[in-house]
Design a protein around this motif. Structure first.
Motif, PDB file in Angstrom:
ATOM      1  N   GLN A  75      10.211  26.119 -53.246  1.00  0.00           N
ATOM      2  CA  GLN A  75       9.096  25.766 -52.320  1.00  0.00           C
ATOM      3  C   GLN A  75       8.124  26.844 -52.242  1.00  0.00           C
ATOM      4  O   GLN A  75       8.281  28.020 -51.900  1.00  0.00           O
ATOM      5  CB  GLN A  75       9.639  25.457 -51.055  1.00  0.00           C
ATOM      6  N   ARG A  77       4.859  26.004 -50.097  1.00  0.00           N
ATOM      7  CA  ARG A  77       4.033  25.153 -49.219  1.00  0.00           C
ATOM      8  C   ARG A  77       2.576  25.672 -49.188  1.00  0.00           C
ATOM      9  O   ARG A  77       2.472  26.902 -48.937  1.00  0.00           O
ATOM     10  CB  ARG A  77       4.632  24.718 -48.115  1.00  0.00           C
ATOM     11  N   MET A 110       4.228  13.830 -53.850  1.00  0.00           N
ATOM     12  CA  MET A 110       4.601  15.409 -54.349  1.00  0.00           C
ATOM     13  C   MET A 110       3.814  16.213 -55.129  1.00  0.00           C
ATOM     14  O   MET A 110       3.202  15.561 -56.313  1.00  0.00           O
ATOM     15  CB  MET A 110       6.004  15.316 -55.057  1.00  0.00           C
ATOM     16  N   VAL A 112       3.279  19.813 -57.314  1.00  0.00           N
ATOM     17  CA  VAL A 112       3.995  20.842 -57.803  1.00  0.00           C
ATOM     18  C   VAL A 112       3.001  21.616 -58.623  1.00  0.00           C
ATOM     19  O   VAL A 112       2.229  21.342 -59.420  1.00  0.00           O
ATOM     20  CB  VAL A 112       5.061  20.518 -59.059  1.00  0.00           C
ATOM     21  N   VAL A 117       7.059  23.491 -55.487  1.00  0.00           N
ATOM     22  CA  VAL A 117       6.636  22.438 -54.787  1.00  0.00           C
ATOM     23  C   VAL A 117       5.474  22.679 -53.556  1.00  0.00           C
ATOM     24  O   VAL A 117       6.111  23.557 -52.718  1.00  0.00           O
ATOM     25  CB  VAL A 117       7.605  21.524 -53.906  1.00  0.00           C
ATOM     26  N   GLU A 120       4.913  17.978 -50.066  1.00  0.00           N
ATOM     27  CA  GLU A 120       5.866  16.881 -50.300  1.00  0.00           C
ATOM     28  C   GLU A 120       5.985  16.411 -48.890  1.00  0.00           C
ATOM     29  O   GLU A 120       6.069  16.936 -47.909  1.00  0.00           O
ATOM     30  CB  GLU A 120       7.472  17.433 -50.449  1.00  0.00           C
ATOM     31  N   SER A 300      10.893  12.909 -56.934  1.00  0.00           N
ATOM     32  CA  SER A 300      10.992  14.303 -57.368  1.00  0.00           C
ATOM     33  C   SER A 300      11.155  14.293 -58.860  1.00  0.00           C
ATOM     34  O   SER A 300      10.864  15.291 -59.466  1.00  0.00           O
ATOM     35  CB  SER A 300      12.143  14.993 -56.339  1.00  0.00           C
ATOM     36  N   ALA A 303       7.964  13.656 -60.602  1.00  0.00           N
ATOM     37  CA  ALA A 303       7.281  14.927 -60.768  1.00  0.00           C
ATOM     38  C   ALA A 303       8.023  15.842 -61.699  1.00  0.00           C
ATOM     39  O   ALA A 303       7.146  16.675 -62.773  1.00  0.00           O
ATOM     40  CB  ALA A 303       7.377  15.726 -59.465  1.00  0.00           C
TER      41      ALA A 303
END
Length: 420
Positions: A75, A77, A110, A112, A117, A120, A300, A303
C-alpha cells in the motif's frame, strides 16, 4: 446526438448501486434471481447487477484456477487520485466525490502504481466479491493469440479456415486472424445496445449464448449462430466492435491448443500471477467458454492481470508472462484510419476527451504514448499504462456523470508527473 440516434443508449432502471456494498439479503437475492432475464442482464437493471456478482446461478461455469502464494500488493496511498477533478458543464467534480455519491454506478476502483496500491475504494461492492468483467475479458483472447504467435503456433495473416474446417463454407472462411483481432472483419456483427436487442445477426448470436431461440423462433447452438453471421463488406476497412469476433478467436485458440479456454487461462496466466482467488468462465449450453465477457473475479485480481503488461509483473510472477515484444505488437498493430469508423471509436473519443490512436488485439484503444484501454458492458474498465507502470481497474453497473475513461487517463497522467 439524441437517444433515438445513439446506438449506445442503454435502458436503465432506477436503483442504488451503493446499497450493494454489504451484499444481499435472502429476500432480495431470491427476488432478483427470479426477476432475471437476458434483457435485464444486457441493460442496466437491479437484477442485472445481482447477476454480475452471481453469474453461476444463471449459466454453467468453468473454474479458472489460481495456484501458489498470493502476491500481496503493498500500500502507498495517494491523495492525488481521489482529488483529481474534471469539468462537467460549468462545474468541477472530484473523482472520489463522484464515485461515492449515492447515485454513482461505480462499485469498485483500484489504482496500482509501480506495483503498489495507491487507491482502492468499494462504494458498491465488498472487496472479496467476484464481479463479471464483461468485455474486459476480451483481452484474454488477444493475449492468448499473441502468446501462441510467439510460440509459432498461430500466424495472424492466415485465415479462419486455416484453423477451423467448420468455417470453410461460411462468411468467416477467408477472413484473416489479424482482422478478427482488430475487429475489422466486414461481417454483419457490430455490437452495441441497439444491435443486442434488434432484429440482427448479433441478437441471434447473443440469444443462442443462453439457449434462447432467435427472433424467428429457431433455436441455434452458440457455434451455429456464430458461423451463420453474414458478410456485409470487405474485411480490413473499419473498426466494428463485436463479441462475436472474440468468440471466433476462442474457437481458434482451442483448436490450436486442443485445450479448453478455462484450462488454458489457468495454466498460462492465472496460476502464474499470484492471484488472490480463483476466477470463473461462463459457458454456453453447449459448453463453449464465453471468453468475450463472462469471466468473473475479484477487482484486485483484474488489477493484477493489468500489472502483467507493466514492469511490475516482477512483483506478482516468477516469469514474464506478457513479453515486451507482445506489448509492442499490441501497441502498434492497429489501423488508425479505421478507428473512427463504426460506432465505438467516436464514442471512446468523446469519453476520453481525446482521440485514441487505434484499437488493437481486442483492446478498445491504444494511445500514442502506448497506454491501453478495454471497456466492459455497462461500465467496467481496465486502463494499463506500461510506460508509467500504472493500472486502473474498475467495476460498475452503469455510467458516471463524467466518464471513467476520462478520469482513468487523467489520473495516470497526474500520477506520472515528476513530483508524484
Amino acid at each position: 446526438m439524441n437517444a433515438e440516434e445513439d446506438p449506445y443508449a442503454t435502458p436503465t432502471e432506477d436503483f442504488s448501486v451503493s446499497e450493494l456494498k454489504n451484499g444481499y439479503s435472502l429476500s432480495d437475492a431470491q427476488r432478483l434471481h427470479d426477476a432475471w432475464t437476458l434483457e435485464k442482464f444486457l441493460n442496466i437493471t437491479e437484477s442485472g447487477a445481482y447477476s454480475y456478482f452471481h453469474l453461476s446461478e444463471f449459466l454453467p461455469h468453468a473454474v479458472i484456477s489460481r495456484d501458489g502464494p498470493v502476491a500481496e500488493l503493498a500500500q502507498a496511498r495517494s491523495q492525488i487520485v481521489g482529488n483529481t477533478s474534471l469539468s462537467a458543464d460549468t462545474k468541477n467534480i472530484r473523482f472520489e466525490d463522484m464515485i461515492t455519491s449515492p447515485d454513482s454506478p461505480v462499485q469498485g476502483v483500484m489504482v496500482v502504481k509501480k506495483g503498489k496500491v495507491v487507491y482502492e475504494m468499494y462504494p458498491g461492492m465488498r472487496r472479496t466479491d467476484r464481479h463479471a468483467w464483461m468485455s474486459n475479458a476480451k483481452v484474454f483472447a488477444g493475449l492468448l493469440i499473441a502468446m501462441l504467435e510467439e510460440e509459432g503456433k498461430i500466424d495472424v495473416q492466415k485465415t479462419v479456415s486455416d484453423y477451423l474446417v467448420e468455417a470453410k463454407k461460411t462468411a468467416w472462411a477467408y477472413i484473416k486472424v489479424i482482422d478478427i483481432l482488430n475487429m475489422q472483419t466486414g461481417l454483419d456483427l457490430e455490437e452495441n445496445p441497439a444491435s443486442r436487442s434488434g432484429n440482427t445477426p448479433y441478437n441471434v448470436f447473443v440469444r443462442a449464448e443462453v439457449g434462447l431461440p432467435a427472433p424467428d423462433g429457431t433455436t441455434y447452438t452458440h457455434n451455429q449462430a456464430l458461423y451463420k453471421i453474414p458478410k456485409l463488406r470487405e474485411p480490413g476497412e473499419r473498426f466494428e466492435y463485436s463479441s462475436a469476433n472474440t468468440q471466433m478467436l476462442g474457437l481458434i485458440i482451442e483448436a490450436v491448443t486442443q485445450k479448453r479456454l478455462a484450462e488454458l487461462i489457468s495454466e498460462k496466466i492465472w496460476m502464474k500471477s499470484g492471484m488472490e482467488g480463483d476466477a470463473s468462465l461462463g459457458l454456453s449450453p453447449q459448453g463453449n467458454g464465453i471468453i468475450h465477457g463472462l469471466i468473473s473475479s475479484r477487482l484486485s485480481d483484474m488489477a493484477r492481470f493489468g500489472m502483467l503488461f507493466t514492469p511490475s509483473w516482477k512483483q506478482i510472477s516468477k516469469e514474464q508472462i506478457v513479453s515486451d515484444a507482445v506489448i509492442k505488437k499490441m501497441q502498434t498493430s492497429g489501423i488508425s484510419d479505421n478507428f473512427l469508423k463504426g460506432s465505438l471509436g467516436p464514442r471512446l473519443t468523446e469519453e476520453f476527451r481525446e482521440q485514441p490512436l487505434s484499437n488493437t488485439y481486442q483492446w478498445d484503444a491504444v494511445f500514442k504514448d502506448g497506454d491501453l484501454y478495454k471497456s466492459g458492458m455497462n461500465g467496467q474498465g481496465l486502463y494499463v499504462s506500461p510506460a508509467t507502470n500504472t493500472v486502473v481497474a474498475w467495476f460498475a453497473t452503469g455510467f458516471s456523470e463524467i466518464p471513467m475513461e476520462a478520469f482513468s487517463r487523467t489520473i495516470v497522467q497526474r500520477l506520472a508527473t515528476p513530483q508524484n
